[in-house]
Scaffold this active site. Sequence first.
Site, PDB file in Angstrom:
ATOM      1  N   GLU A 169      34.853  31.451  33.892  1.00  0.00           N
ATOM      2  CA  GLU A 169      34.985  30.009  33.718  1.00  0.00           C
ATOM      3  C   GLU A 169      34.478  29.580  32.345  1.00  0.00           C
ATOM      4  OE1 GLU A 169      34.020  29.640  38.481  1.00  0.00           O
ATOM      5  OE2 GLU A 169      32.587  28.844  37.005  1.00  0.00           O
ATOM      6  N   GLU A 219      35.479  31.892  42.237  1.00  0.00           N
ATOM      7  CA  GLU A 219      34.867  33.197  42.003  1.00  0.00           C
ATOM      8  C   GLU A 219      35.477  34.293  42.866  1.00  0.00           C
ATOM      9  OE1 GLU A 219      32.090  30.122  40.493  1.00  0.00           O
ATOM     10  OE2 GLU A 219      33.240  30.364  42.349  1.00  0.00           O
ATOM     11  N   GLN A 228      29.471  32.198  35.716  1.00  0.00           N
ATOM     12  CA  GLN A 228      28.786  31.252  34.843  1.00  0.00           C
ATOM     13  C   GLN A 228      27.298  31.198  35.157  1.00  0.00           C
ATOM     14  OE1 GLN A 228      29.619  26.693  34.436  1.00  0.00           O
ATOM     15  NE2 GLN A 228      31.014  27.804  33.067  1.00  0.00           N
ATOM     16  N   PHE A 277      26.548  31.793  41.873  1.00  0.00           N
ATOM     17  CA  PHE A 277      27.866  31.508  42.421  1.00  0.00           C
ATOM     18  C   PHE A 277      28.706  32.766  42.633  1.00  0.00           C
ATOM     19  CE2 PHE A 277      26.560  27.682  40.036  1.00  0.00           C
ATOM     20  CZ  PHE A 277      26.391  26.848  41.124  1.00  0.00           C
ATOM     21  N   ILE A 278      28.036  33.911  42.682  1.00  0.00           N
ATOM     22  CA  ILE A 278      28.726  35.147  43.021  1.00  0.00           C
ATOM     23  C   ILE A 278      29.007  35.215  44.523  1.00  0.00           C
ATOM     24  CG2 ILE A 278      26.694  36.586  43.490  1.00  0.00           C
ATOM     25  CD1 ILE A 278      28.067  38.849  41.953  1.00  0.00           C
ATOM     26  N   PRO A 309      30.757  33.433  46.677  1.00  0.00           N
ATOM     27  CA  PRO A 309      32.144  33.383  47.156  1.00  0.00           C
ATOM     28  C   PRO A 309      32.893  34.699  46.959  1.00  0.00           C
ATOM     29  CG  PRO A 309      31.629  31.397  45.927  1.00  0.00           C
ATOM     30  CD  PRO A 309      30.500  32.346  45.709  1.00  0.00           C
ATOM     31  N   HIS A 354      20.957  27.396  40.216  1.00  0.00           N
ATOM     32  CA  HIS A 354      21.121  27.971  38.882  1.00  0.00           C
ATOM     33  C   HIS A 354      19.924  28.843  38.496  1.00  0.00           C
ATOM     34  CE1 HIS A 354      23.734  24.404  38.894  1.00  0.00           C
ATOM     35  NE2 HIS A 354      24.495  25.063  38.038  1.00  0.00           N
TER      36      HIS A 354
END
Length: 340
Positions: free
Chosen positions: A43, A74, A96, A100-101, A103, A141
């Site tokens: 992204e 993802e 990013q 968010f890994i 998914p 994050h």
Amino acid sequence: MSTEAPAHVSRTRAGEPVTLLESISEALWEEMERDERVFLMGEDIGAYGGAFKVTRGFLDHFGPERVIDTPISEGGFTGAAAGAAHMGLRPVVEMQFMDFISPAYDVLTNYVATSLYRGAGPMPLVVRGPVGGGNRGGPFHSQNVEMAFFHTPGLKIVYPSNPHDAKGLLKAAIRDDNPVIFEEHKGLYRAPHCRQVLPREDYVVPLGSARTALEGDDLTVVTYGLMVHRSLEAAAELAKDGIRIEVIDLRTLLPLDEDMIAASVQRTGKLLIVHEDTRTGGIAGEIAILMNERAFEWLDGPILRVTAIDSPVPFSGVLEDYFLPSVEDIGTAARYLVNY
């Protein structure tokens, strides 16, 4: 297209010290120049140059077929990268933020990790991105994701602590025929104390090999990532009182360099494991039982661990500082063990 590397991927050629972020950018650039099968997906990595500017200038040089901006999906683009790897390409996927890994967990654990075992062939896929707290990023994050994947046979997990290792390990990961999850602590990306002059010649750091960051004979500290630096800070304080601790930087978490850990524990007789990830189910528990199996007769005290507490990462600065392992936490545990 541009024919020159941007300044942030040319410092090594000029003999200048580079940051961890720059070393990662250099590794990607050099591997893309070395092997036309290597390409990037993620992204905002193209026109924007990535959230942390790791890929700034890549689109102009390599073009949109090798630097691919993806939708916010993802699981989708990791699956697409797996298909490309099946076809003989060597994709490097950027998350990013590694938080968010999740998914892509299904694709990575059920499909990618089992590819070779199922006879579907090699899976030369790297998934890389920033991890770690201390930057007031809150729970979405700031996570460390290694233990979500540590249980999965077929994956490799890498977590460097310095620019030299980051560059060499990332090059090794890209050249590996197995899927690699590559974690980069964003607190080290541009840290002034985390700069090194790198070799100008091509090099790799073998996956599965730890390093001794500091030699000592009173206590073994096993750690990785940002906690290497905090452990070294604690060691400097302990040395004022004549306590010499040995600091082992794992570098690769899967496969784990059990031999180096065992050899150090056999010399010192004491073991402290330090990691930023949360406590329950952290890698400290696995290392502790391994050393119980391999080095019990040499232990002169209990195996201890210093970790983050079992909580989502707080957004509040005061709470996040309490949540994360500190230099003082490491020093207190080390003194207890040395005096046990």
